[in-house]
Write a protein that holds these residues in place. Structure first.
Motif, short mmCIF file in Angstrom:
data_model
loop_
_atom_site.label_atom_id
_atom_site.label_comp_id
_atom_site.label_asym_id
_atom_site.label_seq_id
_atom_site.Cartn_x
_atom_site.Cartn_y
_atom_site.Cartn_z
N ASP A 176 0.82 -1.21 -0.05
CA ASP A 176 0.01 -0.22 0.07
C ASP A 176 0.99 1.26 -0.04
OD1 ASP A 176 0.92 0.35 2.78
OD2 ASP A 176 -0.98 -0.88 3.45
N PHE A 177 0.45 2.24 -0.47
CA PHE A 177 0.96 3.57 -0.18
C PHE A 177 0.03 4.77 -0.08
CE2 PHE A 177 -0.15 3.21 -4.62
CZ PHE A 177 -0.48 4.21 -5.00
N ARG A 178 0.51 5.75 0.38
CA ARG A 178 -0.14 7.21 0.34
C ARG A 178 0.43 8.30 -0.57
NH1 ARG A 178 1.91 7.14 5.67
NH2 ARG A 178 3.61 8.80 5.99
N ILE A 179 -0.52 9.16 -1.01
CA ILE A 179 0.05 10.30 -1.55
C ILE A 179 -0.84 11.48 -1.26
CG2 ILE A 179 0.75 9.06 -3.85
CD1 ILE A 179 -1.92 10.03 -5.22
N GLU A 180 -0.42 12.73 -1.53
CA GLU A 180 -1.45 13.98 -1.31
C GLU A 180 -1.38 14.46 -2.86
OE1 GLU A 180 0.44 16.64 1.29
OE2 GLU A 180 0.80 15.03 2.86
N VAL A 181 -2.46 15.18 -2.90
CA VAL A 181 -2.95 15.72 -4.18
C VAL A 181 -3.19 17.15 -3.99
CG1 VAL A 181 -4.69 15.54 -5.99
CG2 VAL A 181 -4.04 13.61 -4.89
N GLY A 182 -2.66 17.74 -4.83
CA GLY A 182 -2.82 19.32 -4.94
C GLY A 182 -3.47 19.83 -6.08
N ARG A 183 -3.86 21.11 -6.02
CA ARG A 183 -4.59 21.94 -7.38
C ARG A 183 -3.60 22.98 -7.79
NH1 ARG A 183 -8.66 22.25 -3.39
NH2 ARG A 183 -10.63 20.90 -3.51
N ILE A 184 -3.42 23.17 -9.02
CA ILE A 184 -2.75 24.08 -9.72
C ILE A 184 -3.75 24.81 -10.88
CG2 ILE A 184 -0.47 23.22 -9.42
CD1 ILE A 184 -0.55 22.23 -12.23
N TRP A 185 -3.54 25.83 -10.93
CA TRP A 185 -4.14 26.52 -12.12
C TRP A 185 -3.23 27.05 -13.30
CZ3 TRP A 185 -5.88 26.37 -7.14
CH2 TRP A 185 -7.48 26.16 -6.94
N GLU A 186 -3.90 26.85 -14.32
CA GLU A 186 -3.20 27.10 -15.53
C GLU A 186 -4.32 28.12 -16.40
OE1 GLU A 186 -2.44 23.29 -17.36
OE2 GLU A 186 -0.53 22.97 -16.20
N GLY A 187 -4.12 29.46 -16.07
CA GLY A 187 -4.95 30.46 -16.49
C GLY A 187 -6.43 30.12 -15.73
N ASP A 188 -7.59 30.01 -16.41
CA ASP A 188 -8.68 29.76 -15.71
C ASP A 188 -9.07 28.13 -15.52
OD1 ASP A 188 -9.27 32.20 -15.87
OD2 ASP A 188 -10.26 32.01 -17.80
N TYR A 189 -8.04 27.21 -15.97
CA TYR A 189 -8.16 25.89 -16.07
C TYR A 189 -7.46 25.40 -14.68
CZ TYR A 189 -7.67 20.94 -17.10
OH TYR A 189 -7.73 19.63 -17.02
N MET A 190 -8.19 24.39 -13.95
CA MET A 190 -7.72 23.90 -12.68
C MET A 190 -7.44 22.31 -12.97
SD MET A 190 -8.26 21.89 -9.82
CE MET A 190 -10.05 21.51 -9.84
N ARG A 191 -6.26 21.98 -12.56
CA ARG A 191 -5.85 20.38 -12.72
C ARG A 191 -5.23 19.87 -11.32
NH1 ARG A 191 -0.58 20.05 -16.52
NH2 ARG A 191 -1.22 17.83 -16.43
N LEU A 192 -5.79 18.72 -11.15
CA LEU A 192 -4.91 18.04 -10.05
C LEU A 192 -3.75 17.35 -10.31
CD1 LEU A 192 -8.32 16.20 -8.58
CD2 LEU A 192 -7.30 18.54 -7.94
N ILE A 193 -2.44 17.49 -9.15
CA ILE A 193 -1.62 16.67 -9.62
C ILE A 193 -1.00 15.90 -8.25
CG2 ILE A 193 -0.57 18.73 -11.23
CD1 ILE A 193 0.97 19.96 -8.83
N VAL A 194 -0.31 15.19 -8.45
CA VAL A 194 0.56 14.43 -7.28
C VAL A 194 1.53 15.33 -6.82
CG1 VAL A 194 1.68 12.16 -6.65
CG2 VAL A 194 0.18 12.10 -8.63
N ALA A 195 1.39 15.50 -5.38
CA ALA A 195 2.20 16.69 -4.67
C ALA A 195 3.08 15.85 -3.53
CB ALA A 195 1.41 17.62 -3.95
N ASP A 196 3.73 16.65 -2.72
CA ASP A 196 4.28 15.93 -1.46
C ASP A 196 5.79 15.22 -2.03
OD1 ASP A 196 4.71 15.93 1.46
OD2 ASP A 196 4.10 13.85 1.21
#
Length: 255
Positions: A176-196
């Protein structure tokens, strides 16, 4: 040299302002985040160096297959440049085998393969012990939307496919494993990315070779056991071990 501005300090990492807008410098400490089995942070010399290299390896691989992460590049032995993101206050855990807290909670023997990867959410609050929460909690308290959760599951399962394949290729089973997810904005567009980070601090790893050797010796099939020197051994098998770092720490595992 001008003193850098500290943005955040956690148990295992420090974040500093980056050289460009929208960037941060992530510094890897030798401390480990406490778990149920390790109640207080334990410093292990060189662990931060190895986690920096290992997280670079995994994040670079994810970026290469189209899974977006915050990683930009490694700067030195302990630091990497990352994109600034709004972190969703959840630990996203993916489980492939019964272990730790899942085994004790549901009474499933440790090492039992799960019928499919299971994604769980834990609310990030150390004061509360990072409790497990449902999708209903996440949406009701506005930590994320239903669309966010759908995207998080898709992201987590792609990470699982990648990590499971890489680990099995070097004789390691990803329990098993854990990740954190973050939001970034590219102009008016939001996307989710793997962070930490992605490192042995956030993974439960079992050595497949240990089980194979036990079967050859005793004629009995056994579940893989945890790697005693997980940081150094994983870095060695993946070919990212710095030549000047040697130590034998015990892993920090997901509960």
């Amino acid at each position: 040299m001008a003193r850098r501005k500290k943005v955040y300090e956690g148990k295992a990492k420090i974040l500093y302002e980056g050289p460009e807008p929208g960037t941060l410098i992530q510094y890897f400490k030798d401390d480990s985040a406490p778990t149920a089995s390790i109640p207080a942070p334990a410093a292990v010399e060189g662990k931060g160096v190895l986690n920096n290299r290992l997280s670079e390896f995994f994040m670079t691989g994810l970026n290469a297959i189209g899974v977006p992460t915050h990683f930009i590049r490694r700067l030195n032995m302990r630091e990497q440049l990352v994109r600034m993101a709004e972190i969703i206050p959840l630990e996203v855990v993916v489980r492939n085998f019964a272990a730790g807290e899942l085994s004790s909670r549901l009474g499933i023997p440790e090492g039992t393969p799960l019928p499919r990867p299971i994604v769980e959410y834990y609310y990030k609050d150390d004061r509360l012990g990072t409790p497990m929460v449902s999708e209903e909690h996440v949406i009701a308290f506005n930590w994320a939307t239903q669309q966010d959760l759908d995207d998080i599951v898709a992201l987590a399962l792609r990470v699982n496919d990648f990590l499971s394949g890489v680990m099995m290729g070097v004789g390691i089973r990803l329990a098993d494993f854990r990740i954190e997810v973050g939001r970034i904005w590219e102009g008016d567009y939001m996307r989710l990315i793997v962070a930490d980070e992605i490192s042995p601090d956030s993974c439960r790893l079992w050595d497949v070779r240990t089980a194979s050797e036990a079967m050859e010796r005793d004629g009995v099939t056994r579940e893989p056991g945890p790697m005693a020197d997980v940081y150094t051994e994983l870095a060695r098998r993946l070919g990212v071990l710095p030549t000047n770092v040697t130590h034998t720490p015990k892993p920090s595992l997901i509960n």
